[in-house]
Scaffold this active site. Structure first.
Site, PDB file in Angstrom:
ATOM      1  N   ASP A 197       1.078  -1.345   0.107  1.00 52.98           N
ATOM      2  CA  ASP A 197      -0.115  -0.028  -0.076  1.00 52.98           C
ATOM      3  C   ASP A 197       0.865   1.083   0.057  1.00 52.98           C
ATOM      4  O   ASP A 197       1.459   1.621   0.852  1.00 52.98           O
ATOM      5  CB  ASP A 197      -0.886   0.052   1.354  1.00 52.98           C
ATOM      6  N   HIS A 198       1.145   1.709  -1.181  1.00 47.11           N
ATOM      7  CA  HIS A 198       2.260   2.845  -0.981  1.00 47.11           C
ATOM      8  C   HIS A 198       2.012   4.021  -0.255  1.00 47.11           C
ATOM      9  O   HIS A 198       2.926   4.842  -0.032  1.00 47.11           O
ATOM     10  CB  HIS A 198       2.335   3.372  -2.714  1.00 47.11           C
ATOM     11  N   HIS A 260      -5.566   2.421   1.896  1.00 44.33           N
ATOM     12  CA  HIS A 260      -5.097   3.724   2.330  1.00 44.33           C
ATOM     13  C   HIS A 260      -5.501   3.972   3.595  1.00 44.33           C
ATOM     14  O   HIS A 260      -4.983   4.342   4.603  1.00 44.33           O
ATOM     15  CB  HIS A 260      -5.034   4.866   1.269  1.00 44.33           C
TER      16      HIS A 260
HETATM   17  P1  NDP Z   1      -1.707  -1.739 -16.506  1.00 36.62           P
HETATM   18  O1  NDP Z   1      -3.133  -1.716 -16.923  1.00 36.62           O
HETATM   19  O2  NDP Z   1      -0.721  -0.703 -17.072  1.00 36.62           O
HETATM   20  O3  NDP Z   1      -1.282  -3.156 -16.738  1.00 36.62           O
HETATM   21  C1  NDP Z   1       0.314  -3.649 -16.415  1.00 36.62           C
HETATM   22  C2  NDP Z   1       0.487  -4.693 -17.450  1.00 36.62           C
HETATM   23  O4  NDP Z   1      -0.278  -5.769 -17.227  1.00 36.62           O
HETATM   24  C3  NDP Z   1      -0.012  -4.370 -18.982  1.00 36.62           C
HETATM   25  O5  NDP Z   1       1.038  -3.573 -19.278  1.00 36.62           O
HETATM   26  C4  NDP Z   1       0.024  -5.711 -19.553  1.00 36.62           C
HETATM   27  O6  NDP Z   1       1.254  -6.018 -19.951  1.00 36.62           O
HETATM   28  C5  NDP Z   1      -0.512  -6.577 -18.409  1.00 36.62           C
HETATM   29  N1  NDP Z   1      -2.036  -6.447 -18.507  1.00 36.62           N
HETATM   30  C6  NDP Z   1      -3.071  -5.662 -18.696  1.00 36.62           C
HETATM   31  N2  NDP Z   1      -4.211  -6.108 -18.604  1.00 36.62           N
HETATM   32  C7  NDP Z   1      -4.188  -7.309 -18.456  1.00 36.62           C
HETATM   33  C8  NDP Z   1      -4.986  -8.353 -18.514  1.00 36.62           C
HETATM   34  N3  NDP Z   1      -6.238  -8.070 -18.625  1.00 36.62           N
HETATM   35  N4  NDP Z   1      -4.573  -9.651 -18.325  1.00 36.62           N
HETATM   36  C9  NDP Z   1      -3.348  -9.910 -18.379  1.00 36.62           C
HETATM   37  N5  NDP Z   1      -2.286  -9.116 -18.412  1.00 36.62           N
HETATM   38  C10 NDP Z   1      -3.033  -7.699 -18.459  1.00 36.62           C
HETATM   39  O7  NDP Z   1      -1.577  -1.684 -14.910  1.00 36.62           O
HETATM   40  P2  NDP Z   1      -0.772  -0.587 -14.074  1.00 36.62           P
HETATM   41  O8  NDP Z   1       0.537  -0.573 -14.561  1.00 36.62           O
HETATM   42  O9  NDP Z   1      -1.389   0.800 -14.058  1.00 36.62           O
HETATM   43  O10 NDP Z   1      -1.126  -1.141 -12.597  1.00 36.62           O
HETATM   44  C11 NDP Z   1      -0.537  -2.048 -12.219  1.00 36.62           C
HETATM   45  C12 NDP Z   1      -0.921  -2.756 -10.905  1.00 36.62           C
HETATM   46  O11 NDP Z   1      -0.710  -1.606  -9.879  1.00 36.62           O
HETATM   47  C13 NDP Z   1      -2.546  -2.879 -10.964  1.00 36.62           C
HETATM   48  O12 NDP Z   1      -2.793  -3.877  -9.996  1.00 36.62           O
HETATM   49  C14 NDP Z   1      -2.954  -1.580 -10.036  1.00 36.62           C
HETATM   50  O13 NDP Z   1      -4.116  -1.858  -9.317  1.00 36.62           O
HETATM   51  C15 NDP Z   1      -1.885  -0.949  -9.074  1.00 36.62           C
HETATM   52  N6  NDP Z   1      -1.557   0.168  -9.061  1.00 36.62           N
HETATM   53  C16 NDP Z   1      -1.590   0.919 -10.076  1.00 36.62           C
HETATM   54  C17 NDP Z   1      -1.125   2.372  -9.985  1.00 36.62           C
HETATM   55  C18 NDP Z   1      -0.861   3.198 -11.098  1.00 36.62           C
HETATM   56  O14 NDP Z   1      -0.749   4.460 -10.820  1.00 36.62           O
HETATM   57  N7  NDP Z   1      -0.815   2.864 -12.238  1.00 36.62           N
HETATM   58  C19 NDP Z   1      -1.233   3.030  -8.573  1.00 36.62           C
HETATM   59  C20 NDP Z   1      -1.371   1.980  -7.528  1.00 36.62           C
HETATM   60  C21 NDP Z   1      -1.412   0.747  -7.772  1.00 36.62           C
HETATM   61  P3  NDP Z   1       1.433  -7.281 -21.050  1.00 36.62           P
HETATM   62  O15 NDP Z   1       0.153  -7.206 -22.112  1.00 36.62           O
HETATM   63  O16 NDP Z   1       2.822  -6.943 -21.592  1.00 36.62           O
HETATM   64  O17 NDP Z   1       1.529  -8.473 -20.317  1.00 36.62           O
END
Ligand code: NDP
Length: 514
Positions: A197-198, A260
């Site tokens: 939890d950042h 949070h």
């Molecule tokens: P993204 O939606 O950008 O997804 C991350 C990567 O996961 C994608 O680049 C893709 O990579 C893969 N992905 C996306 N959708 C799917 C799917 N349906 N099934 C399988 N793989 C998938 O997420 P974020 O980077 O924004 O967030 C990652 C995690 O961090 C999440 O759990 C989010 O809740 C958490 N988080 C994010 C924050 C933010 O600011 N972004 C803040 C706090 C928490 P590829 O296709 O190359 O496999």
């Protein structure tokens, strides 16, 4: 068990073994904006082991070179410090990309081979840190495959045991969080698991424990005898933007309050731990969460309010209603705002309301804990209506401008005796400068060192979900019935103010005391 680390010297001296960081979801937003800049800044501060490799894992087919180019661009855009060519050249030699599905064991077996070959190159045992930064739908297959491939068991029982960081959200209700814990516990010891939890990595949040337990003036008054209420606000001025589809399945209670805000509550309300050992601290947090009384969800005096934003003005600019945002179904009943009134059934806090609220498209972005003290007896100044005796407030500001403000009553200068609240203010940036590490730097480093203090333990997550799941279930059964509305750019619905009226309180954050 590892004691918490406190000084930079400790951090630098602590010898983290050679490390291989694997990020699942490496082509994603979080990796680019937070994780890679955090890893780079740790490396820049010499806080990573000399031998540290980064493997990005994703379904996208990408060469090592393309992945490196993307990371370099991300660093340029998002790192708090500049990246120099020489530093990048050092780093990039150790960056790789591994393409594969998350639910295919053979791809994890190939990952294991890659890790073993890197390890051979350094002729020493490396610890693996697996960072699961994908959408939550694939947490389970990744954890299962880490187990099946043997990656979860690598060097177990030694200081190079594998570690796994799991992004939020950790489940979407009690049942799913419990199931996820079962998947984890079957494959990892709890000491290997870091539920992130950042918020817990932010300076003010860490400093809350120092403030409470390293200053003798606060602890004696930190209880029902001197505190009349505690308020926690986590507000955003932004709407759902392009993440409407994701947000609509979540809502304010799941997205912000369950994690949070409840963590902030636990740190504010917990008893002093017997040591700085991570388990002592987390035991006390769990005890505080377990002391929370079940919420009155319906009836005459409900302790929960939910609402969604209507059109309005934010920062002078028109903002559309939630239902008109991209990706939001027209019959959506997801709350973009939630407020709760909670009580802890324990000796310290009996009868003290804890008011929590979080929402989108509110008047401003702010995260604050406000401890409101009882008014002084109305013997001297309090008897005369000309005097404004305000309750003392301790405002712990997590963002923006991390810091602490204490409001006291003072006499205004002049011949008349007039009272006015004044502030004693401490700002992190003013006092210590702006070069503060980001939350993810602290958290990744702690996970590498096996220190779980600032991470959520499995039972903590379940206790928090246990309290909120009945609320979510009730709301789901009511659909839009009882869902209030508030104009964008305001502080939320009137019903949330009513939660406080009964005890003569009002929301403090956003109110001017100047
Ligand atoms: P993204 O939606 O950008 O997804 C991350 C990567 O996961 C994608 O680049 C893709 O990579 C893969 N992905 C996306 N959708 C799917 C799917 N349906 N099934 C399988 N793989 C998938 O997420 P974020 O980077 O924004 O967030 C990652 C995690 O961090 C999440 O759990 C989010 O809740 C958490 N988080 C994010 C924050 C933010 O600011 N972004 C803040 C706090 C928490 P590829 O296709 O190359 O496999």
């Amino acid at each position: 068990m590892i004691e918490s680390i406190h000084t930079k010297e400790d951090l630098a001296e602590r010898k983290t073994p050679p490390t291989i960081i694997v990020i699942f979801g490496a082509s994603g937003d979080l990796t680019a904006r937070k994780l890679v800049p955090a890893i780079f800044n740790l490396s820049k501060d010499n806080l990573l082991p000399n031998k540290c490799f980064l493997i990005g894992y994703g379904r996208s087919s990408m060469s090592d070179e393309v992945f490196k180019d993307e990371l370099k661009l991300a660093l340029k855009s998002f790192s708090r410090r500049e990246i120099h060519e020489l530093q990048w050249n050092q780093l990039e030699k150790n960056i790789f990309f591994h393409a594969g599905p998350y639910d295919d064991l053979s791809s994890f077996n190939k990952l294991e081979e890659k890790i073993t070959s890197l390890e051979k190159g350094i002729s020493s045992k490396a610890q693996c840190l697996f960072y699961i930064s994908t959408p939550p739908g694939v947490f389970k297959p990744i954890l299962e495959n880490l187990g099946e491939s043997g990656l979860a068991r690598r060097n177990r029982g030694t200081n190079t045991a594998s570690k796994v960081i799991i992004e939020k959200p950790f489940g979407h209700d009690l049942e799913s969080a419990h199931e996820l814990n079962l998947v984890i516990n079957k494959r990892f010891d709890e000491s290997q698991v870091f539920r992130i939890d950042h918020y817990l990595g932010k300076e003010t949040v860490q400093s809350l424990l120092v403030q409470r337990f390293a200053n003798s003036i606060f602890e004696p008054v930190w209880n029902r005898n001197y505190v009349s209420s505690v308020q926690i606000t986590v507000s955003e001025d932004l709407g759902v933007g392009t993440r409407g589809g994701y947000y609509d399945r979540s809502g304010a209670l799941r997205d912000m309050i369950q994690n949070h805000v409840m963590q902030l509550l636990a740190l504010t309300a917990m008893e002093p731990p017997s040591s700085l050992n991570p388990e002592s601290i987390r035991d006390e947090k769990v005890k505080a969460l377990k002391a929370l009384k079940p919420l009155a969800i319906y009836g005459e005096n409900p302790e929960v309010v939910r609402a969604s934003y209507a059109a309005g003005l934010v920062g002078g600019k028109p903002a559309k209603a939630y239902l008109d945002e991209e990706g939001i179904p027209e019959d959506s009943f997801t709350e973009t705002y939630a407020a709760l009134r909670l009580y802890l059934d324990n000796w310290r806090w009996k009868g003290v309301p804890f008011y929590l609220r979080s929402g989108k498209r509110l008047a401003m972005k702010a995260s604050e804990i406000v401890v409101q003290f009882t008014r002084p007896p109305a013997i001297l100044f309090g008897q005369d209506s000309r005097f404004r005796v305000s309750p003392n407030l301790l405002v712990i500001r997590i963002q923006p401008n991390e810091g602490v403000t204490l409001y006291l009553n003072s006499k205004t200068p002049g011949l008349e005796t007039k009272l006015q609240p004044i502030k004693l203010e401490f700002g992190y940036e003013t006092t210590f400068g702006s070069d503060t590490p980001e939350a993810y730097e602290r958290l990744i480093l702690d996970a590498l060192n096996g220190d779980g203090t600032l991470f959520i333990r499995g039972d903590e997550a379940e206790t928090s979900w246990g309290l909120l799941t009945p609320v979510l279930e009730h709301w789901a059964s009511q659909r839009s019935h009882g869902l209030e509305s508030y104009a964008s750019g305001t502080w939320g619905p009137l019903e949330a103010d009513k939660l406080l009226l009964e005890s003569g309180h009002e929301w403090i954050t956003g109110k001017s005391y100047d």
